[in-house]
Design an enzyme around this catalytic site. Structure first.
Site, PDB file in Angstrom:
ATOM      1  N   ARG A 261       0.873  -1.175   0.000  1.00 46.43           N
ATOM      2  CA  ARG A 261       0.000   0.000   0.000  1.00 46.43           C
ATOM      3  C   ARG A 261       0.908   1.222   0.000  1.00 46.43           C
ATOM      4  O   ARG A 261       1.712   1.398   0.916  1.00 46.43           O
ATOM      5  CB  ARG A 261      -0.903   0.009   1.231  1.00 46.43           C
ATOM      6  CG  ARG A 261      -1.542   1.363   1.462  1.00 46.43           C
ATOM      7  CD  ARG A 261      -2.617   1.362   2.505  1.00 46.43           C
ATOM      8  NE  ARG A 261      -3.805   0.694   2.008  1.00 46.43           N
ATOM      9  CZ  ARG A 261      -5.007   0.798   2.585  1.00 46.43           C
ATOM     10  NH1 ARG A 261      -5.163   1.548   3.657  1.00 46.43           N
ATOM     11  NH2 ARG A 261      -6.041   0.165   2.078  1.00 46.43           N
TER      12      ARG A 261
ATOM     13  N   HIS B 142      -7.551   0.901  -6.254  1.00 50.03           N
ATOM     14  CA  HIS B 142      -7.743   0.057  -5.063  1.00 50.03           C
ATOM     15  C   HIS B 142      -8.475  -1.228  -5.496  1.00 50.03           C
ATOM     16  O   HIS B 142      -9.631  -1.457  -5.144  1.00 50.03           O
ATOM     17  CB  HIS B 142      -8.552   0.835  -4.017  1.00 50.03           C
ATOM     18  CG  HIS B 142      -8.507   0.255  -2.636  1.00 50.03           C
ATOM     19  ND1 HIS B 142      -7.772  -0.871  -2.311  1.00 50.03           N
ATOM     20  CD2 HIS B 142      -9.095   0.654  -1.478  1.00 50.03           C
ATOM     21  CE1 HIS B 142      -7.923  -1.129  -1.021  1.00 50.03           C
ATOM     22  NE2 HIS B 142      -8.723  -0.225  -0.493  1.00 50.03           N
TER      23      HIS B 142
ATOM     24  N   GLN C 188     -10.257  -3.788  -2.991  1.00 49.63           N
ATOM     25  CA  GLN C 188     -11.537  -3.297  -2.493  1.00 49.63           C
ATOM     26  C   GLN C 188     -12.658  -3.645  -3.468  1.00 49.63           C
ATOM     27  O   GLN C 188     -13.712  -4.155  -3.084  1.00 49.63           O
ATOM     28  CB  GLN C 188     -11.461  -1.768  -2.305  1.00 49.63           C
ATOM     29  CG  GLN C 188     -12.754  -1.151  -1.814  1.00 49.63           C
ATOM     30  CD  GLN C 188     -13.111  -1.611  -0.413  1.00 49.63           C
ATOM     31  OE1 GLN C 188     -12.275  -1.534   0.486  1.00 49.63           O
ATOM     32  NE2 GLN C 188     -14.324  -2.086  -0.207  1.00 49.63           N
TER      33      GLN C 188
ATOM     34  N   ASP D 120     -17.205   7.414  -1.068  1.00 48.27           N
ATOM     35  CA  ASP D 120     -15.918   7.264  -0.369  1.00 48.27           C
ATOM     36  C   ASP D 120     -15.557   8.639   0.187  1.00 48.27           C
ATOM     37  O   ASP D 120     -16.178   9.651  -0.174  1.00 48.27           O
ATOM     38  CB  ASP D 120     -14.853   6.753  -1.365  1.00 48.27           C
ATOM     39  CG  ASP D 120     -13.494   6.484  -0.707  1.00 48.27           C
ATOM     40  OD1 ASP D 120     -13.443   6.357   0.541  1.00 48.27           O
ATOM     41  OD2 ASP D 120     -12.485   6.412  -1.443  1.00 48.27           O
TER      42      ASP D 120
ATOM     43  N   CYS E  51     -16.374   2.003   1.091  1.00 45.86           N
ATOM     44  CA  CYS E  51     -15.237   1.125   1.363  1.00 45.86           C
ATOM     45  C   CYS E  51     -14.739   1.237   2.802  1.00 45.86           C
ATOM     46  O   CYS E  51     -14.033   0.355   3.266  1.00 45.86           O
ATOM     47  CB  CYS E  51     -14.100   1.429   0.388  1.00 45.86           C
ATOM     48  SG  CYS E  51     -13.531   3.136   0.497  1.00 45.86           S
TER      49      CYS E  51
ATOM     50  N   ARG F 168     -13.623  -8.411   2.149  1.00 45.10           N
ATOM     51  CA  ARG F 168     -12.208  -8.209   1.840  1.00 45.10           C
ATOM     52  C   ARG F 168     -11.436  -9.489   2.168  1.00 45.10           C
ATOM     53  O   ARG F 168     -10.567  -9.926   1.412  1.00 45.10           O
ATOM     54  CB  ARG F 168     -11.627  -7.025   2.665  1.00 45.10           C
ATOM     55  CG  ARG F 168     -12.179  -5.659   2.302  1.00 45.10           C
ATOM     56  CD  ARG F 168     -11.752  -5.204   0.933  1.00 45.10           C
ATOM     57  NE  ARG F 168     -10.298  -5.151   0.804  1.00 45.10           N
ATOM     58  CZ  ARG F 168      -9.524  -4.125   1.205  1.00 45.10           C
ATOM     59  NH1 ARG F 168     -10.056  -3.058   1.748  1.00 45.10           N
ATOM     60  NH2 ARG F 168      -8.212  -4.158   1.019  1.00 45.10           N
TER      61      ARG F 168
HETATM   62  N1  NVA Z   1      -9.902   6.790  -1.159  1.00 48.33           N
HETATM   63  C1  NVA Z   1      -9.510   6.384   0.165  1.00 48.33           C
HETATM   64  C2  NVA Z   1      -9.731   4.914   0.366  1.00 48.33           C
HETATM   65  C3  NVA Z   1      -9.364   4.402   1.720  1.00 48.33           C
HETATM   66  C4  NVA Z   1      -9.555   2.933   1.868  1.00 48.33           C
HETATM   67  C5  NVA Z   1      -8.058   6.750   0.386  1.00 48.33           C
HETATM   68  O1  NVA Z   1      -7.240   6.550  -0.517  1.00 48.33           O
HETATM   69  O2  NVA Z   1      -7.730   7.271   1.458  1.00 48.33           O
HETATM   70  N1   CP Z   2     -11.176   0.039   2.742  1.00 51.86           N
HETATM   71  C1   CP Z   2      -9.892  -0.046   3.125  1.00 51.86           C
HETATM   72  O1   CP Z   2      -8.984  -0.317   2.344  1.00 51.86           O
HETATM   73  O2   CP Z   2      -9.692   0.167   4.456  1.00 51.86           O
HETATM   74  P1   CP Z   2      -8.300   0.335   5.212  1.00 51.86           P
HETATM   75  O3   CP Z   2      -7.719   1.668   4.812  1.00 51.86           O
HETATM   76  O4   CP Z   2      -8.677   0.267   6.663  1.00 51.86           O
HETATM   77  O5   CP Z   2      -7.383  -0.788   4.808  1.00 51.86           O
END
Ligand code: NVA
Ligand code: CP
Length: 311
Positions: free
Chosen positions: A107, A134, A137, A229, A269, A297
């Site tokens: 990540r 992502h 997800q 989101d 998400c 997930r």
């Molecule tokens: N769009 C959000 C998703 C978090 C799971 C982010 O990138 O922070």
């Molecule tokens: N939805 C998601 O990816 O959550 P986290 O940021 O908690 O991993």
């Protein structure tokens, strides 16, 4: 041998409809085995390295628990503790980790970093979220929609808000499986044109539609699923106040729900900011499936891990 073995999972765009269907079928199977208490040690003795350069609750826990349930082991590696955080090149990290572990989940911010890692790794690399995409997800989301509504092709998903990583993966994932998708948001925050273009190409093949609009009511008309989101993703925190004003018309609330199909699923998400992109009532209301999404997930990623890293 399955066609996913040894592959990277960086974007849903790299996978065919048949491969996505195979992942979803296997996820359902593993979910049932888990619920029945049947052991399924498909990755016995295997290790997944998990590199995190951003925070996480769901991704970290679901991958770690998933590896354990598959009889393997997961290593949490925060970027502050890795030499990579001190400037060791991604290519060296990729080559070295590949000699120790059987798969790498990452990540991070730049999608190109994940592509670089994948190009130098000799084990599968899984995208656990970048600024661009992502995909894990959305794989879990497709599983959730199919479970709840019994099909995917022909449904309509409306996404309201920021044209971010989740929106991008939804555009690609929905159009791969024949779901119509409408994204509504302020024009300056629309999904990237290259992602929309790929989604339109997919849609031409799978016979569904892509709509990008500024009008939230147009997007949710006849929608089977309403998805939102956060307005400020990880890394964009300093824009939070400005975004709060710009995105206000795209909040998922009662009025939005009334404009969709009766009983439309509400998806997010997570993590969610109640009162911003979604009201507390809608997030916690009867139509919300956000906790099922989070659970899935685990099952979707177990299928992914077993098919990419299994024997
Ligand atoms: N769009 C959000 C998703 C978090 C799971 C982010 O990138 O922070
Ligand atoms: N939805 C998601 O990816 O959550 P986290 O940021 O908690 O991993």
């Amino acid at each position: 041998m399955n066609s996913l073995r040894g592959r990277h999972f960086l974007s849903l765009q790299d996978f065919s409809l048949t491969e996505i269907a195979m992942l979803l079928d296997f996820a359902r199977d593993l979910k049932q085995r888990q619920k029945r208490g049947e052991p399924h040690p498909l990755l016995a003795g295997k290790t997944l390295a998990m590199i995190f350069q951003k925070p996480s609750t769901r991704t970290r826990v679901s991958f770690e628990v998933g590896m354990w349930q598959l009889g393997g082991h997961a290593l949490f590696l925060s970027s502050q503790e890795l030499q990579m955080g001190r400037g060791e090149p991604i290519k060296d990290t990729a080559a070295v980790l590949s000699r120790y572990v059987d798969g790498i989940m990452i990540r991070t911010f730049k999608h190109s970093d994940v592509e670089e890692l994948a190009s130098f790794a000799t084990v599968p690399v899984i995208n656990g979220l970048t600024d661009l995409l992502h995909p894990c997800q959305v794989l879990a989301d497709l599983l959730t929609v199919e479970e709840k509504l019994g099909k995917l092709a022909g449904l309509k998903l409306a996404y309201l808000g920021d044209g971010n990583n989740v929106a991008h993966s939804l555009l690609l994932g929905c159009t791969k499986v024949g779901m119509n998708i409408a994204v509504a948001g302020p024009e300056n925050y629309w999904p990237l044109p290259e992602i929309t273009a790929k989604a339109r190409e997919n849609a031409a093949t799978s016979r569904c539609s892509v709509l990008i609009t500024v009008d939230p009511l147009e997007a949710v008309k006849d929608a089977d699923i309403i998805y939102t989101d956060v307005w400020a993703s990880m890394g964009k925190e300093e824009e939070k106040a400005e975004r709060k004003n710009v995105f206000a018309p795209y909040q998922v609330n009662d009025n939005i729900l009334k404009a969709a199909r009766p009983g439309a699923l509400v998806m997010h998400c997570l993590p969610a900011y109640r009162g911003d992109e979604i009201t507390a009532e809608v997030l916690e209301g009867e139509q919300s499936v956000v906790i099922d999404q989070a659970e899935n997930r685990l099952h979707a990623q177990k299928a992914l891990l077993a098919l990419l890293m299994g024997n």
